[in-house]
Scaffold this motif. Structure first.
Motif, mmCIF file in Angstrom:
data_model
loop_
_atom_site.group_PDB
_atom_site.id
_atom_site.type_symbol
_atom_site.label_atom_id
_atom_site.label_comp_id
_atom_site.label_asym_id
_atom_site.label_seq_id
_atom_site.Cartn_x
_atom_site.Cartn_y
_atom_site.Cartn_z
ATOM 1 N N LYS A 229 -31.804 -48.340 13.711
ATOM 2 C CA LYS A 229 -32.682 -48.836 12.645
ATOM 3 C C LYS A 229 -32.405 -50.314 12.411
ATOM 4 O O LYS A 229 -31.275 -50.770 12.551
ATOM 5 C CB LYS A 229 -32.429 -48.081 11.337
ATOM 6 C CG LYS A 229 -32.736 -46.616 11.395
ATOM 7 C CD LYS A 229 -32.461 -45.971 10.052
ATOM 8 C CE LYS A 229 -32.752 -44.485 10.114
ATOM 9 N NZ LYS A 229 -32.465 -43.843 8.826
ATOM 10 N N GLU A 230 -33.442 -51.045 12.038
ATOM 11 C CA GLU A 230 -33.298 -52.450 11.672
ATOM 12 C C GLU A 230 -32.403 -52.566 10.432
ATOM 13 O O GLU A 230 -32.457 -51.720 9.539
ATOM 14 C CB GLU A 230 -34.684 -53.015 11.373
ATOM 15 C CG GLU A 230 -34.696 -54.466 10.973
ATOM 16 C CD GLU A 230 -36.111 -54.951 10.720
ATOM 17 O OE1 GLU A 230 -36.753 -55.395 11.681
ATOM 18 O OE2 GLU A 230 -36.553 -54.851 9.561
ATOM 19 N N ARG A 231 -31.559 -53.605 10.392
ATOM 20 C CA ARG A 231 -30.713 -53.864 9.227
ATOM 21 C C ARG A 231 -31.096 -55.212 8.634
ATOM 22 O O ARG A 231 -31.465 -56.130 9.357
ATOM 23 C CB ARG A 231 -29.236 -53.896 9.607
ATOM 24 C CG ARG A 231 -28.735 -52.618 10.185
ATOM 25 C CD ARG A 231 -27.232 -52.537 10.283
ATOM 26 N NE ARG A 231 -26.650 -53.405 11.292
ATOM 27 C CZ ARG A 231 -25.449 -53.208 11.834
ATOM 28 N NH1 ARG A 231 -24.722 -52.166 11.476
ATOM 29 N NH2 ARG A 231 -24.967 -54.045 12.726
ATOM 30 N N THR A 232 -31.007 -55.303 7.323
ATOM 31 C CA THR A 232 -31.298 -56.564 6.646
ATOM 32 C C THR A 232 -30.089 -56.958 5.789
ATOM 33 O O THR A 232 -29.285 -56.117 5.403
ATOM 34 C CB THR A 232 -32.539 -56.466 5.746
ATOM 35 O OG1 THR A 232 -32.315 -55.478 4.752
ATOM 36 C CG2 THR A 232 -33.776 -56.114 6.554
ATOM 37 N N PHE A 233 -29.987 -58.266 5.526
ATOM 38 C CA PHE A 233 -28.918 -58.744 4.659
ATOM 39 C C PHE A 233 -29.406 -59.868 3.774
ATOM 40 O O PHE A 233 -30.427 -60.493 4.047
ATOM 41 C CB PHE A 233 -27.686 -59.190 5.461
ATOM 42 C CG PHE A 233 -27.910 -60.390 6.341
ATOM 43 C CD1 PHE A 233 -27.741 -61.679 5.847
ATOM 44 C CD2 PHE A 233 -28.272 -60.240 7.669
ATOM 45 C CE1 PHE A 233 -27.934 -62.780 6.647
ATOM 46 C CE2 PHE A 233 -28.465 -61.340 8.487
ATOM 47 C CZ PHE A 233 -28.294 -62.615 7.982
ATOM 48 N N LYS A 234 -28.654 -60.097 2.713
ATOM 49 C CA LYS A 234 -28.934 -61.164 1.755
ATOM 50 C C LYS A 234 -27.587 -61.757 1.363
ATOM 51 O O LYS A 234 -26.687 -61.033 0.928
ATOM 52 C CB LYS A 234 -29.636 -60.583 0.532
ATOM 53 C CG LYS A 234 -29.820 -61.539 -0.615
ATOM 54 C CD LYS A 234 -30.473 -60.791 -1.776
ATOM 55 C CE LYS A 234 -30.348 -61.535 -3.069
ATOM 56 N NZ LYS A 234 -30.953 -60.796 -4.183
ATOM 57 N N VAL A 235 -27.429 -63.074 1.535
ATOM 58 C CA VAL A 235 -26.205 -63.773 1.154
ATOM 59 C C VAL A 235 -26.592 -64.821 0.114
ATOM 60 O O VAL A 235 -27.425 -65.683 0.386
ATOM 61 C CB VAL A 235 -25.531 -64.453 2.373
ATOM 62 C CG1 VAL A 235 -24.303 -65.234 1.951
ATOM 63 C CG2 VAL A 235 -25.185 -63.428 3.445
ATOM 64 N N VAL A 236 -25.996 -64.728 -1.063
ATOM 65 C CA VAL A 236 -26.263 -65.678 -2.138
ATOM 66 C C VAL A 236 -25.176 -66.752 -2.095
ATOM 67 O O VAL A 236 -23.987 -66.442 -2.110
ATOM 68 C CB VAL A 236 -26.277 -64.974 -3.507
ATOM 69 C CG1 VAL A 236 -26.509 -65.984 -4.626
ATOM 70 C CG2 VAL A 236 -27.338 -63.881 -3.528
ATOM 71 N N ILE A 237 -25.600 -68.017 -2.021
ATOM 72 C CA ILE A 237 -24.690 -69.153 -1.905
ATOM 73 C C ILE A 237 -24.844 -70.004 -3.159
ATOM 74 O O ILE A 237 -25.959 -70.392 -3.514
ATOM 75 C CB ILE A 237 -25.034 -69.995 -0.660
ATOM 76 C CG1 ILE A 237 -25.021 -69.118 0.582
ATOM 77 C CG2 ILE A 237 -24.088 -71.173 -0.518
ATOM 78 C CD1 ILE A 237 -25.754 -69.709 1.753
ATOM 79 N N THR A 238 -23.722 -70.293 -3.834
ATOM 80 C CA THR A 238 -23.785 -71.127 -5.028
ATOM 81 C C THR A 238 -22.697 -72.197 -4.982
ATOM 82 O O THR A 238 -21.647 -72.011 -4.377
ATOM 83 C CB THR A 238 -23.591 -70.296 -6.309
ATOM 84 O OG1 THR A 238 -22.334 -69.640 -6.267
ATOM 85 C CG2 THR A 238 -24.696 -69.271 -6.481
ATOM 86 N N ALA A 239 -23.009 -73.310 -5.618
ATOM 87 C CA ALA A 239 -22.055 -74.409 -5.775
ATOM 88 C C ALA A 239 -22.387 -75.095 -7.087
ATOM 89 O O ALA A 239 -23.363 -75.844 -7.172
ATOM 90 C CB ALA A 239 -22.147 -75.385 -4.614
ATOM 91 N N GLY A 240 -21.606 -74.790 -8.115
ATOM 92 C CA GLY A 240 -21.922 -75.335 -9.433
ATOM 93 C C GLY A 240 -23.245 -74.778 -9.922
ATOM 94 O O GLY A 240 -23.447 -73.577 -9.937
ATOM 95 N N ASP A 241 -24.167 -75.666 -10.274
ATOM 96 C CA ASP A 241 -25.481 -75.242 -10.751
ATOM 97 C C ASP A 241 -26.485 -75.077 -9.623
ATOM 98 O O ASP A 241 -27.612 -74.642 -9.856
ATOM 99 C CB ASP A 241 -26.031 -76.253 -11.760
ATOM 100 C CG ASP A 241 -25.223 -76.276 -13.046
ATOM 101 O OD1 ASP A 241 -24.595 -75.248 -13.365
ATOM 102 O OD2 ASP A 241 -25.209 -77.321 -13.721
#
Length: 64
Positions: free
Chosen positions: A40-52
């Motif tokens: 099956k296809e896999r999906t991902f989400k990576v949230v990147i933050t630096a300060g505001d």
């Protein structure tokens, strides 16, 4: 010191979640996926933050 503080202080971070590894080494960000043998296809989400500031990286890994 938590992961966020450590990453800010050292510029380094590495975390693996099941089949996906996210690594920061200074100014470089690496996203590595293990081979997808699930059928099956896999999906991902990576949230990147630096300060505001921040952004979100979305990806899809097709099944082999």
């Amino acid at each position: 010191m938590d992961e966020k503080e450590n990453c800010a202080d050292t510029g380094k971070f590495e975390k693996t979640y099941e089949w996906l590894t996210v690594k920061r080494d200074g100014e470089n960000l690496y996203v590595t996926a293990q081979p997808n043998n699930t059928g099956k296809e896999r999906t991902f989400k990576v949230v990147i933050t630096a300060g505001d500031a921040g952004d979100t990286l979305y990806g899809t890994q097709p099944a082999q």
